[in-house]
Scaffold this active site. Structure first.
Site, short mmCIF file in Angstrom:
data_model
loop_
_atom_site.label_atom_id
_atom_site.label_comp_id
_atom_site.label_asym_id
_atom_site.label_seq_id
_atom_site.Cartn_x
_atom_site.Cartn_y
_atom_site.Cartn_z
N GLY A 127 0.76 -1.24 0.00
CA GLY A 127 0.00 0.00 0.00
C GLY A 127 0.79 1.30 0.00
O GLY A 127 0.24 2.35 0.31
N ASP A 146 1.98 -0.74 -10.32
CA ASP A 146 3.36 -1.12 -9.95
C ASP A 146 3.52 -2.64 -10.01
O ASP A 146 4.29 -3.22 -9.25
CB ASP A 146 3.61 -0.58 -8.52
CG ASP A 146 5.08 -0.66 -8.11
OD1 ASP A 146 5.94 -0.74 -8.99
OD2 ASP A 146 5.34 -0.65 -6.89
N LYS A 149 9.00 -2.43 -16.01
CA LYS A 149 10.18 -3.14 -15.48
C LYS A 149 11.03 -3.57 -16.67
O LYS A 149 10.51 -4.20 -17.61
CB LYS A 149 9.75 -4.37 -14.67
CG LYS A 149 8.62 -4.10 -13.68
CD LYS A 149 9.04 -3.33 -12.46
CE LYS A 149 7.84 -2.94 -11.61
NZ LYS A 149 8.13 -2.11 -10.47
C1 LIG Z 1 6.16 -4.10 -6.27
S1 LIG Z 1 4.75 -4.66 -5.46
C2 LIG Z 1 3.78 -3.23 -5.30
C3 LIG Z 1 4.19 -2.34 -4.17
C4 LIG Z 1 3.20 -1.22 -3.95
N1 LIG Z 1 3.20 -0.29 -5.08
C5 LIG Z 1 3.53 -0.46 -2.70
O1 LIG Z 1 3.90 0.72 -2.81
O2 LIG Z 1 3.39 -1.00 -1.61
C6 LIG Z 1 3.91 -5.53 -6.72
C7 LIG Z 1 2.57 -6.04 -6.32
O3 LIG Z 1 1.90 -6.47 -7.49
C8 LIG Z 1 1.08 -7.56 -7.15
N2 LIG Z 1 0.73 -8.27 -8.39
C9 LIG Z 1 1.52 -9.04 -9.19
N3 LIG Z 1 0.82 -9.47 -10.26
C10 LIG Z 1 -0.44 -8.94 -10.12
C11 LIG Z 1 -1.61 -9.02 -10.89
N4 LIG Z 1 -1.65 -9.72 -12.03
N5 LIG Z 1 -2.71 -8.35 -10.45
C12 LIG Z 1 -2.69 -7.63 -9.31
N6 LIG Z 1 -1.59 -7.54 -8.55
C13 LIG Z 1 -0.49 -8.20 -8.93
C14 LIG Z 1 1.88 -8.36 -6.15
O4 LIG Z 1 1.02 -9.13 -5.33
C15 LIG Z 1 2.59 -7.25 -5.38
O5 LIG Z 1 1.89 -6.94 -4.20
#
Ligand SMILES: C[S@@+](CC[C@H](N)C(=O)[O-])C[C@H]1O[C@@H](n2cnc3c(N)ncnc32)[C@H](O)[C@@H]1O
Length: 358
Positions: free
Chosen positions: A219, A272, A301
């Site tokens: 979050g 993200d 990325k």
């Molecule tokens: C780098 S983290 C995000 C961090 C967030 N922006 C923060 O500031 O706390 C990436 C997130 O993307 C989620 N994620 C990966 N693939 C996803 C998808 N297809 N749909 C939704 N969330 C996804 C992962 O569960 C993870 O929590």
């Protein structure tokens, strides 16, 4: 003044070099690049007098994705006994400046020079204001960059506030908000500082706006949106921080971000999710062309190889999709200081023609 010195993330010198070479060639300006892997700076040298300055004027700094900061100037060898006098002499060849920035590369070697730059800052500033090469009241005047490659070799250059990064070395001094649930929070804050002029924050990041955060957990980005008093739909199968859910401003939807469709259009979509850049750009194009959001910030990325080409392909894909949908938009992309193996893309829809929400 014969060259541009560009700062970049260490390890991204090849991308910063390819970019400046491409943009210079497109403008018919001759020059060559000098750099080495891990240096965190790229030199663009123009043999023809005046060309480096012309290039800087013809290029919008915001167009540069991999350069964090730049300056126009030249190199200087200085003796350890008196570094200040040669800098003062070099300043006579350039414009009057409004302020002095002492810089190094963003590397371990650069950090090792911090004690020296700290020691020199005050006497150099005093000498420059006494000689009137720096006049702090001339706020329109350029900034003077004194870049230390070593204790004996310096670059003295200038940048203009309306066409350069707002911080020395392009590194913003952002304070991590203790209440935010992850350090990634700074990425979104830096993106806003970079892409949205400060005097537009109140209208474009306004209380009561709606936002969707794809890949939101835990979050950090949602925290920034909540901090601007927006209502946020946080999409992620992972858990969101309890403090954010307690704010009453967040709805957590546990689903795949690629399948999620908002019930109503929102002002902001931020994303993200770590995935292939082609997938992220397709997701961005879908949100914009279907009228699901007005502004978006998304991370691409980057793969290990062909990173410059990959980013250009992503941006082209988004541009083509918007053109085909007759949508006029402002697209920008930057490798921010808080970005690692990634770049951040921002799109603002300016005019949506006759499109309708799908
Ligand atoms: C780098 S983290 C995000 C961090 C967030 N922006 C923060 O500031 O706390 C990436 C997130 O993307 C989620 N994620 C990966 N693939 C996803 C998808 N297809 N749909 C939704 N969330 C996804 C992962 O569960 C993870 O929590």
């Amino acid at each position: 003044m014969q060259e541009l010195l560009l700062h970049c993330r260490p390890g991204f010198e090849a991308e910063a070099a390819a970019e400046i070479q491409t943009l210079a060639a497109e403008r018919g300006i001759n020059g060559y690049v000098i750099t080495r892997d891990g240096a965190a700076v790229v030199r663009f040298v123009c043999p023809e007098t005046g060309d480096a300055e012309r290039l800087m004027r013809r290029l919008d700094f915001r167009q540069l994705i991999f350069a964090r900061q730049w300056a126009l100037g030249s190199w200087l060898d200085v003796p350890a006994e008196d570094r200040i006098s040669p800098i003062i002499s070099a300043c006579a060849a350039g414009p009057i400046a409004s302020q002095l920035w002492l810089e190094t590369a963003d590397t371990n070697d650069g950090k090792a020079l911090a004690a020296l730059t700290k020691k020199l800052e005050r006497p150099l500033h005093t000498a420059l204001t006494k000689t009137r090469f720096v006049r702090p009241k001339n706020t329109e005047a350029p900034r003077l960059h004194v870049f230390f490659e070593s204790g004996q070799r310096l670059f003295v250059g200038w940048s203009w506030a309306d066409n350069a990064a707002a911080w020395p070395m392009g590194i913003p001094r952002l304070k991590f908000p203790r209440e935010a649930p992850s350090r990634s929070t700074l990425k979104l804050e830096e993106a806003w500082h970079h892409f949205i002029p400060r005097d537009e924050w109140d209208s474009r990041l306004a209380p009561g706006m709606t936002a969707v955060d794809l890949g939101a957990a835990p979050g950090g980005w949602t925290w920034q949106l909540v901090n601007r008093h927006m209502k946020v739909t946080a999409v992620d199968n992972g858990p969101m921080a309890r403090s954010l859910m307690d704010s009453g401003q967040v709805e957590h939807v546990q689903t795949d971000g690629y399948l999620f469709k908002p019930a109503r259009p929102v002002q902001w979509m931020v994303c993200d999710i770590v995935d292939k850049p082609a997938r992220s750009s397709a997701l961005l194009a879908r949100w914009l062309t279907r009228g699901w959001c007005r502004e978006a910030i998304i991370n691409f990325k980057l793969p290990m190889k062909q990173r410059y080409r990959e980013v250009m392909q992503c941006l082209e894909h988004v541009e083509d999709a918007l053109d085909a949908a007759n949508i006029r938009a402002h697209i920008a992309c930057k490798q921010l200081y808080t970005d690692r193996e990634e770049v951040t893309c921002h799109v603002q829809i300016l005019h949506a023609g006759s499109y309708k929400v799908q």
